[in-house]
Design a protein around this motif. Structure first.
Motif, short mmCIF file in Angstrom:
data_model
loop_
_atom_site.label_atom_id
_atom_site.label_comp_id
_atom_site.label_asym_id
_atom_site.label_seq_id
_atom_site.Cartn_x
_atom_site.Cartn_y
_atom_site.Cartn_z
N UNK A 114 7.45 10.25 -9.35
CA UNK A 114 6.90 9.19 -10.22
C UNK A 114 5.60 8.70 -9.61
N UNK A 115 4.96 7.80 -10.30
CA UNK A 115 3.64 7.31 -9.89
C UNK A 115 3.66 6.69 -8.48
N UNK A 116 4.78 6.07 -8.10
CA UNK A 116 4.78 5.30 -6.86
C UNK A 116 5.40 6.01 -5.66
N UNK A 117 6.23 7.00 -5.90
CA UNK A 117 7.03 7.54 -4.79
C UNK A 117 6.27 8.62 -4.01
N UNK A 118 5.80 8.26 -2.81
CA UNK A 118 4.98 9.20 -2.02
C UNK A 118 5.59 9.51 -0.66
N UNK A 119 6.87 9.25 -0.49
CA UNK A 119 7.51 9.62 0.77
C UNK A 119 7.33 11.13 0.96
N UNK A 120 6.88 11.57 2.15
CA UNK A 120 6.59 13.01 2.33
C UNK A 120 7.76 13.92 1.96
N UNK A 152 17.43 -5.21 -10.39
CA UNK A 152 16.57 -5.37 -9.21
C UNK A 152 15.56 -4.23 -9.15
N UNK A 153 14.35 -4.53 -8.65
CA UNK A 153 13.30 -3.51 -8.61
C UNK A 153 13.37 -2.67 -7.33
N UNK A 154 14.36 -2.94 -6.46
CA UNK A 154 14.50 -2.10 -5.28
C UNK A 154 14.71 -0.66 -5.73
N UNK A 155 14.02 0.28 -5.09
CA UNK A 155 14.16 1.69 -5.46
C UNK A 155 13.58 2.51 -4.32
N UNK A 156 13.73 3.85 -4.36
CA UNK A 156 13.20 4.64 -3.24
C UNK A 156 11.71 4.41 -3.01
N UNK A 157 10.94 4.24 -4.10
CA UNK A 157 9.50 4.06 -3.93
C UNK A 157 9.19 2.73 -3.23
N UNK A 158 9.86 1.65 -3.66
CA UNK A 158 9.59 0.34 -3.03
C UNK A 158 10.08 0.35 -1.59
N UNK A 159 11.20 1.02 -1.34
CA UNK A 159 11.73 1.12 0.01
C UNK A 159 10.70 1.83 0.90
N UNK A 160 10.11 2.90 0.36
CA UNK A 160 9.08 3.65 1.09
C UNK A 160 7.88 2.75 1.40
N UNK A 161 7.40 2.03 0.38
CA UNK A 161 6.18 1.23 0.59
C UNK A 161 6.42 0.08 1.56
N UNK A 162 7.62 -0.51 1.50
CA UNK A 162 7.89 -1.68 2.34
C UNK A 162 8.33 -1.29 3.74
N UNK A 163 9.14 -0.20 3.84
CA UNK A 163 9.79 0.09 5.12
C UNK A 163 9.57 1.51 5.64
N UNK A 164 8.99 2.41 4.83
CA UNK A 164 8.78 3.78 5.29
C UNK A 164 10.04 4.63 5.21
N UNK A 165 11.05 4.17 4.50
CA UNK A 165 12.29 4.95 4.32
C UNK A 165 12.59 5.00 2.82
N UNK A 166 13.65 5.71 2.46
CA UNK A 166 14.01 5.77 1.03
C UNK A 166 15.17 4.84 0.69
N UNK A 167 15.82 4.30 1.74
CA UNK A 167 17.07 3.58 1.46
C UNK A 167 17.18 2.28 2.26
N UNK A 168 16.20 1.42 2.08
CA UNK A 168 16.27 0.12 2.75
C UNK A 168 16.16 -0.98 1.68
N UNK A 169 17.03 -1.99 1.73
CA UNK A 169 16.88 -3.10 0.79
C UNK A 169 15.52 -3.77 0.98
N UNK A 198 0.83 -1.20 0.00
CA UNK A 198 0.00 0.00 0.00
C UNK A 198 0.86 1.26 0.00
N UNK A 199 0.64 2.10 -1.00
CA UNK A 199 1.53 3.26 -1.17
C UNK A 199 1.31 4.33 -0.11
N UNK A 200 0.14 4.32 0.55
CA UNK A 200 -0.08 5.28 1.64
C UNK A 200 0.28 4.65 2.98
N UNK A 201 0.80 3.44 2.95
CA UNK A 201 1.17 2.71 4.18
C UNK A 201 -0.01 2.73 5.16
#
Ligand code: SF4
Ligand code: SF4
Length: 402
Positions: free
Chosen positions: A286-292, A337-354, A213-216
């Motif tokens: 981009x479409x997915x990156x919603x980190x504040x 690999x599809x890891x990126x700031x947007x996926x890091x945000x959605x999975x972990x709430x940060x921009x830089x987590x594997x 979920x992109x809004x976590x």
């Protein structure tokens, strides 16, 4: 160079015309998420809110605000807008916005589930063509599989009615699949039907890694989404089902895009020449990156300011997470690999987590391609340039560079 000329206009070959006099426009294409609401309730969806969520509806941009954004986009050189959602056809002003965008000369891509396509809308599309095919996601070839995904009774019939209306009016559209447990057995049937659609000039693409979920906003929905994902083995079996094509594409890709990003968080083109305006007026890279920290409030500024000042600045952000620096930062599979700031945000709430799931998929793919031995970890590989050269038959473009 002139393709066609009449008293009112001259049509030039796009690849020859120097429309921007050698300069790249600030904004090439814009995504506009017209609403996060949807009339379906798909099991894998990363964004949907209920169609009748009135509080959400009240917060959405007004018709005039959207038109203002489209106008500014055009003044910055934008040629294409993609209307997406949620389900964009839920907006009562959709036709008005569509005609406005086309009047500005924009090509329009509409992402839709097709259930709300009406005879009036297809007449409009036939009369004022979007200039890009409508893109429709198909959730199953039978009522039972389709509605196990959408969880809305009647959605199967409505989607087919919508697609048949487009076919009848000869409105160009393409279909995309979603690989989910209820429809996995229907892939052949789906592809064979898709090949009968006059404007499908290649096999359909699929979603299969399902973003959280992109809004976590829901741990419960995230648990459901995680349970629907393909295993790493299933994922590369899927990629390799057309082995020659897959290997050819991977050789081309790996020679250009695989290398460790070191401290950089952004290795993609997010926020360069494009971006996505969400339903409430926030401009995302981009479409997915919603980190504040990465979204820009258009109610207090402009697309131009975001593209000129804000996005270039956030693209300079450096990773501080030690886990990222020891893994992704040193990983030559970063492009694969599809890891990126947007996926890091959605999975972990940060921009830089594997992201472990994506990490496993990238490793499984690399083993299949012969880039890694069993049990090797991508971030430990020193001779990655030589491996890329052996695999692609070409020197990595990063040969000799740090
Ligand atoms: S989804 Fe990820 S890789 Fe794609 S543009 Fe956004 S941040 Fe970059
Ligand atoms: S494969 Fe793993 S280490 Fe490499 S970029 Fe992806 S998540 Fe990071």
């Amino acid at each position: 160079m002139i393709v066609e000329k009449n008293p009112y206009s001259v049509k030039l070959r796009a690849d020859k015309a120097s429309l921007w006099k050698g300069k790249t426009p600030l904004l090439g294409a814009l995504d506009m998420e017209l609403t996060e609401r949807c009339n379906n309730n798909c099991i894998h969806c990363y964004i949907n809110l209920a169609a009748d969520d009135l509080n959400t509806k009240k917060r959405e941009l007004s018709t005039d605000e959207i038109k203002g954004i489209l106008q500014e986009a055009t003044s910055l050189g934008c040629l294409t807008v993609r209307f997406t959602g949620g389900e964009p056809l839920l907006r009562e002003d959709f036709e008005d916005l569509y005609v406005f965008a086309r009047t500005l000369g924009l090509r329009v891509i509409v992402f839709t589930n097709a259930t709300l396509i009406t005879p009036e809308l297809t007449r409009l599309f036939a009369h004022i063509p979007p200039l890009k095919p409508v893109e429709i996601t198909v959730y199953g070839m039978r009522e039972s599989s389709y509605e196990s995904v959408t969880r809305v009774s009647g959605s199967f019939e409505a989607a087919w009615r919508g697609m048949n209306l487009l076919l009848k009016r000869k409105v160009p559209f393409v279909v995309k699949g979603v690989l989910l447990p209820p429809n996995r057995g229907e892939m052949e049937e789906f592809e064979s039907w898709a090949s009968t659609i006059p404007t499908m000039d290649r096999p359909p693409s699929y979603s299969m890694f399902f973003d959280l979920r992109c809004r976590r906003d829901s741990q419960e929905k995230n648990r459901l989404i995680k349970g629907l994902r393909l295993s790493p083995e299933e994922a590369y079996e899927f990629f390799a089902r057309r082995p020659e094509e897959y290997l050819r594409e991977m050789r081309e890709f790996c020679s250009k895009f695989t290398r460790p990003p070191q401290k950089n968080i952004f290795s993609c083109g997010a926020g360069v020449g494009g971006g996505c305006v969400d339903a409430y007026g926030n401009f995302q890279p981009c479409l997915l990156l919603r980190h504040p920290d990465t979204v820009y409030d258009l109610k207090k500024g402009s697309l131009k300011d975001a593209l000129t000042n804000f996005f270039p600045e956030i693209r300079q952000m450096k990773a501080g997470n030690p886990d990222y620096l020891t893994r992704c930062g040193r990983c030559f599979l970063k492009g694969l690999c599809e890891q990126c700031p947007a996926r890091s945000w959605m999975e972990h709430g940060t921009l830089d987590t594997p992201v472990d799931y994506l990490c496993e998929i990238a490793h499984a793919q690399a083993s299949y391609l012969g880039l890694l031995e069993d049990h090797e970890m991508s971030w430990d590989i020193e001779d990655w340039r030589e491996r890329i050269t052996a695999f692609t038959g070409k020197e990595s473009i990063y040969q000799g560079r740090k």
